[in-house]
Design a protein around this motif. Structure first.
Motif, PDB file in Angstrom:
ATOM      1  N   ARG A 103      12.204  39.965  32.095  1.00  0.00           N
ATOM      2  CA  ARG A 103      13.315  40.459  31.291  1.00  0.00           C
ATOM      3  C   ARG A 103      14.585  39.666  31.589  1.00  0.00           C
ATOM      4  O   ARG A 103      15.330  39.286  30.673  1.00  0.00           O
ATOM      5  CB  ARG A 103      13.535  41.949  31.598  1.00  0.00           C
ATOM      6  CG  ARG A 103      14.796  42.557  30.996  1.00  0.00           C
ATOM      7  CD  ARG A 103      14.759  42.543  29.486  1.00  0.00           C
ATOM      8  NE  ARG A 103      15.900  43.259  28.929  1.00  0.00           N
ATOM      9  CZ  ARG A 103      16.230  43.250  27.642  1.00  0.00           C
ATOM     10  NH1 ARG A 103      15.501  42.570  26.783  1.00  0.00           N
ATOM     11  NH2 ARG A 103      17.277  43.923  27.203  1.00  0.00           N
ATOM     12  N   LYS A 104      14.805  39.368  32.856  1.00  0.00           N
ATOM     13  CA  LYS A 104      15.989  38.608  33.270  1.00  0.00           C
ATOM     14  C   LYS A 104      15.979  37.210  32.670  1.00  0.00           C
ATOM     15  O   LYS A 104      17.032  36.658  32.312  1.00  0.00           O
ATOM     16  CB  LYS A 104      16.020  38.518  34.800  1.00  0.00           C
ATOM     17  CG  LYS A 104      17.254  37.841  35.381  1.00  0.00           C
ATOM     18  CD  LYS A 104      18.463  38.741  35.332  1.00  0.00           C
ATOM     19  CE  LYS A 104      19.635  38.122  36.090  1.00  0.00           C
ATOM     20  NZ  LYS A 104      20.855  38.957  36.011  1.00  0.00           N
ATOM     21  N   LEU A 105      14.798  36.633  32.547  1.00  0.00           N
ATOM     22  CA  LEU A 105      14.666  35.277  32.016  1.00  0.00           C
ATOM     23  C   LEU A 105      14.679  35.242  30.488  1.00  0.00           C
ATOM     24  O   LEU A 105      14.590  34.164  29.898  1.00  0.00           O
ATOM     25  CB  LEU A 105      13.385  34.641  32.539  1.00  0.00           C
ATOM     26  CG  LEU A 105      13.363  34.350  34.051  1.00  0.00           C
ATOM     27  CD1 LEU A 105      11.985  33.863  34.475  1.00  0.00           C
ATOM     28  CD2 LEU A 105      14.428  33.331  34.424  1.00  0.00           C
ATOM     29  N   GLY A 106      14.768  36.403  29.857  1.00  0.00           N
ATOM     30  CA  GLY A 106      14.904  36.450  28.403  1.00  0.00           C
ATOM     31  C   GLY A 106      13.607  36.406  27.618  1.00  0.00           C
ATOM     32  O   GLY A 106      13.617  36.132  26.414  1.00  0.00           O
ATOM     33  N   PHE A 107      12.464  36.696  28.264  1.00  0.00           N
ATOM     34  CA  PHE A 107      11.207  36.706  27.546  1.00  0.00           C
ATOM     35  C   PHE A 107      11.125  37.945  26.651  1.00  0.00           C
ATOM     36  O   PHE A 107      11.746  38.967  26.925  1.00  0.00           O
ATOM     37  CB  PHE A 107      10.023  36.702  28.515  1.00  0.00           C
ATOM     38  CG  PHE A 107       9.943  35.466  29.377  1.00  0.00           C
ATOM     39  CD1 PHE A 107      10.348  34.226  28.887  1.00  0.00           C
ATOM     40  CD2 PHE A 107       9.468  35.539  30.674  1.00  0.00           C
ATOM     41  CE1 PHE A 107      10.275  33.094  29.677  1.00  0.00           C
ATOM     42  CE2 PHE A 107       9.396  34.410  31.466  1.00  0.00           C
ATOM     43  CZ  PHE A 107       9.794  33.174  30.968  1.00  0.00           C
ATOM     44  N   SER A 108      10.334  37.858  25.581  1.00  0.00           N
ATOM     45  CA  SER A 108      10.142  38.996  24.687  1.00  0.00           C
ATOM     46  C   SER A 108       9.309  40.072  25.386  1.00  0.00           C
ATOM     47  O   SER A 108       8.718  39.834  26.446  1.00  0.00           O
ATOM     48  CB  SER A 108       9.410  38.540  23.418  1.00  0.00           C
ATOM     49  OG  SER A 108       8.068  38.171  23.730  1.00  0.00           O
TER      50      SER A 108
ATOM     51  N   VAL B 104       8.750  46.142  15.339  1.00  0.00           N
ATOM     52  CA  VAL B 104       7.967  44.949  15.015  1.00  0.00           C
ATOM     53  C   VAL B 104       6.517  45.090  15.412  1.00  0.00           C
ATOM     54  O   VAL B 104       5.621  44.750  14.665  1.00  0.00           O
ATOM     55  CB  VAL B 104       8.580  43.707  15.710  1.00  0.00           C
ATOM     56  CG1 VAL B 104       7.732  42.470  15.432  1.00  0.00           C
ATOM     57  CG2 VAL B 104      10.011  43.494  15.249  1.00  0.00           C
ATOM     58  N   VAL B 105       6.256  45.615  16.608  1.00  0.00           N
ATOM     59  CA  VAL B 105       4.893  45.557  17.130  1.00  0.00           C
ATOM     60  C   VAL B 105       4.268  46.921  17.412  1.00  0.00           C
ATOM     61  O   VAL B 105       3.177  46.982  17.932  1.00  0.00           O
ATOM     62  CB  VAL B 105       4.839  44.727  18.437  1.00  0.00           C
ATOM     63  CG1 VAL B 105       5.279  43.323  18.180  1.00  0.00           C
ATOM     64  CG2 VAL B 105       5.694  45.373  19.532  1.00  0.00           C
ATOM     65  N   LEU B 106       4.946  48.015  17.064  1.00  0.00           N
ATOM     66  CA  LEU B 106       4.364  49.333  17.367  1.00  0.00           C
ATOM     67  C   LEU B 106       3.101  49.541  16.554  1.00  0.00           C
ATOM     68  O   LEU B 106       3.137  49.601  15.335  1.00  0.00           O
ATOM     69  CB  LEU B 106       5.367  50.439  17.033  1.00  0.00           C
ATOM     70  CG  LEU B 106       4.957  51.854  17.443  1.00  0.00           C
ATOM     71  CD1 LEU B 106       4.814  51.956  18.947  1.00  0.00           C
ATOM     72  CD2 LEU B 106       5.971  52.868  16.930  1.00  0.00           C
ATOM     73  N   PRO B 107       1.945  49.609  17.182  1.00  0.00           N
ATOM     74  CA  PRO B 107       0.694  49.725  16.441  1.00  0.00           C
ATOM     75  C   PRO B 107       0.357  51.169  16.128  1.00  0.00           C
ATOM     76  O   PRO B 107       0.807  52.084  16.790  1.00  0.00           O
ATOM     77  CB  PRO B 107      -0.339  49.139  17.422  1.00  0.00           C
ATOM     78  CG  PRO B 107       0.226  49.489  18.772  1.00  0.00           C
ATOM     79  CD  PRO B 107       1.725  49.468  18.627  1.00  0.00           C
TER      80      PRO B 107
ATOM     81  N   GLU C 273      14.383  46.320  20.085  1.00  0.00           N
ATOM     82  CA  GLU C 273      14.116  45.514  18.895  1.00  0.00           C
ATOM     83  C   GLU C 273      12.626  45.343  18.638  1.00  0.00           C
ATOM     84  O   GLU C 273      12.198  45.101  17.508  1.00  0.00           O
ATOM     85  CB  GLU C 273      14.774  44.134  19.025  1.00  0.00           C
ATOM     86  CG  GLU C 273      14.152  43.207  20.074  1.00  0.00           C
ATOM     87  CD  GLU C 273      14.547  43.534  21.511  1.00  0.00           C
ATOM     88  OE1 GLU C 273      14.051  42.885  22.434  1.00  0.00           O
ATOM     89  OE2 GLU C 273      15.386  44.450  21.697  1.00  0.00           O
ATOM     90  N   SER C 274      11.800  45.482  19.674  1.00  0.00           N
ATOM     91  CA  SER C 274      10.355  45.282  19.502  1.00  0.00           C
ATOM     92  C   SER C 274       9.667  46.503  18.907  1.00  0.00           C
ATOM     93  O   SER C 274       8.553  46.400  18.404  1.00  0.00           O
ATOM     94  CB  SER C 274       9.698  44.950  20.851  1.00  0.00           C
ATOM     95  OG  SER C 274       9.644  46.100  21.677  1.00  0.00           O
TER      96      SER C 274
ATOM     97  N   ARG D 284      10.781  50.800  25.064  1.00  0.00           N
ATOM     98  CA  ARG D 284      11.760  51.555  24.281  1.00  0.00           C
ATOM     99  C   ARG D 284      13.152  51.440  24.878  1.00  0.00           C
ATOM    100  O   ARG D 284      14.146  51.372  24.151  1.00  0.00           O
ATOM    101  CB  ARG D 284      11.328  53.021  24.220  1.00  0.00           C
ATOM    102  CG  ARG D 284      12.177  53.872  23.304  1.00  0.00           C
ATOM    103  CD  ARG D 284      11.721  55.317  23.329  1.00  0.00           C
ATOM    104  NE  ARG D 284      12.459  56.122  22.382  1.00  0.00           N
ATOM    105  CZ  ARG D 284      12.353  57.426  22.271  1.00  0.00           C
ATOM    106  NH1 ARG D 284      11.525  58.087  23.060  1.00  0.00           N
ATOM    107  NH2 ARG D 284      13.060  58.089  21.382  1.00  0.00           N
ATOM    108  N   ARG D 285      13.241  51.412  26.201  1.00  0.00           N
ATOM    109  CA  ARG D 285      14.532  51.373  26.873  1.00  0.00           C
ATOM    110  C   ARG D 285      15.147  49.968  26.893  1.00  0.00           C
ATOM    111  O   ARG D 285      16.348  49.801  26.694  1.00  0.00           O
ATOM    112  CB  ARG D 285      14.376  51.859  28.315  1.00  0.00           C
ATOM    113  CG  ARG D 285      13.987  53.332  28.440  1.00  0.00           C
ATOM    114  CD  ARG D 285      15.192  54.221  28.197  1.00  0.00           C
ATOM    115  NE  ARG D 285      14.871  55.610  28.514  1.00  0.00           N
ATOM    116  CZ  ARG D 285      14.695  56.562  27.618  1.00  0.00           C
ATOM    117  NH1 ARG D 285      14.792  56.263  26.332  1.00  0.00           N
ATOM    118  NH2 ARG D 285      14.424  57.799  27.978  1.00  0.00           N
ATOM    119  N   LEU D 286      14.304  48.954  27.151  1.00  0.00           N
ATOM    120  CA  LEU D 286      14.819  47.599  27.383  1.00  0.00           C
ATOM    121  C   LEU D 286      14.599  46.648  26.216  1.00  0.00           C
ATOM    122  O   LEU D 286      15.266  45.615  26.139  1.00  0.00           O
ATOM    123  CB  LEU D 286      14.162  47.012  28.645  1.00  0.00           C
ATOM    124  CG  LEU D 286      14.366  47.806  29.938  1.00  0.00           C
ATOM    125  CD1 LEU D 286      13.644  47.116  31.088  1.00  0.00           C
ATOM    126  CD2 LEU D 286      15.837  47.981  30.251  1.00  0.00           C
TER     127      LEU D 286
END
Length: 364
Positions: free
Chosen positions: A278-283, A352-355, A348-349, A343-345
């Motif tokens: 998360r710190k490195l900015g990965f999705s 997009v990806v909630l199955p 935006e996802s 959901r917390r961090l």
């Protein structure tokens, strides 16, 4: 887990921990009721693993690998930083952390300590694909990271085993254990338990998409195939715990002692990987894949090595057997934690990806 996600899960997925704990209990019960079940199941082997368990492992991984969109793997080649983080977590942080936990918490139990070190060196190539899928991580990235770990496992498992089990204890003024396992024995295990389902999954996708089309494959075939991965997982858990149930129930205090460093290991590795990513900015998808590949371990390999080097009745082998007893509920809990952290961090996802179903329906 968020209520919205729970409502969108299937009945099977919603009560997944219940099925897994039931499978563990059933396996232990079978082991107690039929003490010779382990010997019977072990009469025929694939490599060093009981054939019935080997079949479960292969089937458990096949549906997951059939979901990988192999045409997209080329897009991952430019993610050098991501792969570097994965290698650092798996081949530096993980082994060192397990070594430290084993020596700090089991200073008086050298056989169990050695067994834990063998676990720390065996990076996951099997169940991690299931955990990653359930946590809605990237199947494509997880497949690449598993392949990367497999190569490093073939090259370095023996060397690192010798280093952590014999050399480092000598530096600490303690007596090390003899360790001798060939590179080929590790390569054979990786080729069977990763290579076979990987080839089968790739051929399934390539063949059926050419025959029926991409839309049919994703919307018709995969929703039918996906749930069978869970059946393979439950089947494998039942057999693993049936084979070792007698040991687990006969030495409960030893199991508790072995469990403590294992539990700490899973939590620390997952948390470190998740928040570093998360710190490195990965999705979120990348973060989940990195975290589960870092936290999971290849217990099949660790058990096979412990049995081959130290014997079936050894403390090293018992430590390996206790591993899945702790890993399965721990990683299931981390799946739910990962979805909650998304959901917390990573809000935006969510859109997009909630199955609709954890077993693999594509987002609409």
């Amino acid at each position: 887990m968020p209520d919205a996600l729970v409502r969108r899960l299937s009945f099977i997925d919603r009560f997944l921990p219940v099925w897994i704990f039931a499978a563990m209990a059933l396996g232990i019960g079978l082991g107690r009721a039929f003490p010779d079940i382990g010997a019977r199941l072990d009469t025929v082997k694939l490599d060093t693993v009981s054939l019935p368990i080997a079949l479960g492992l292969l089937w458990m991984m096949y549906p997951v690998l059939a979901k990988v969109r192999y045409g997209e793997l080329g897009r991952l080649r430019s993610r050098g930083k991501l792969f570097g983080v994965s290698l650092l977590l798996n081949w530096v942080v993980g082994p060192v952390l397990m070594f430290v936990l084993a020596w700090v918490l089991l200073p008086d139990l050298p056989h169990y300590r050695t067994g834990l070190i063998l676990i720390g060196l065996a990076r996951c190539i099997a169940m991690v694909l299931v955990w990653n899928m359930l946590a809605c991580g990237s199947n494509e990235l997880a497949a690449v990271l598993v392949a990367l770990n497999s190569v490093f496992q073939i090259l370095f498992y023996s060397v690192l085993g010798w280093f952590f089990i014999t050399v480092v204890p000598g530096w600490l003024g303690a007596e090390g254990a003899a360790f001798d396992v060939s590179m080929w024995s590790i390569a054979r295990s990786v080729l069977i338990f990763l290579g076979v389902p990987l080839v089968a999954g790739a051929l399934t996708r390539i063949g059926l998409t050419r025959l029926k089309g991409e839309e049919w494959y994703e919307k018709t075939f995969l929703p039918r195939l996906g749930p069978t991965a869970l059946l393979g997982l439950l089947y494998t858990i039942v057999l693993m715990f049936a084979m070792q149930g007698e040991k687990i129930t006969r030495l409960p205090l030893d199991v508790v002692r072995i469990s403590i460093p294992l539990m700490l290991y899973f939590v620390i590795m997952f948390a470190s990987a998740f928040f570093l990513s998360r710190k490195l900015g990965f999705s979120y998808e990348e973060t989940a894949s990195l975290s589960f590949t870092a936290a999971g371990n290849n217990f099949e390999l660790a058990i096979a090595v412990a049995v081959g080097v130290f014997g079936m009745a050894s403390g090293e082998a018992l430590a390996g057997v206790v591993g899945p007893l702790i890993e399965v509920p721990a990683l299931i809990a981390l799946v739910y934690l990962s979805l909650w952290l998304r959901r917390r961090l990573f809000p935006e996802s969510e859109s997009v990806v909630l199955p609709r179903r954890l077993e693999g329906a594509r987002p609409e």
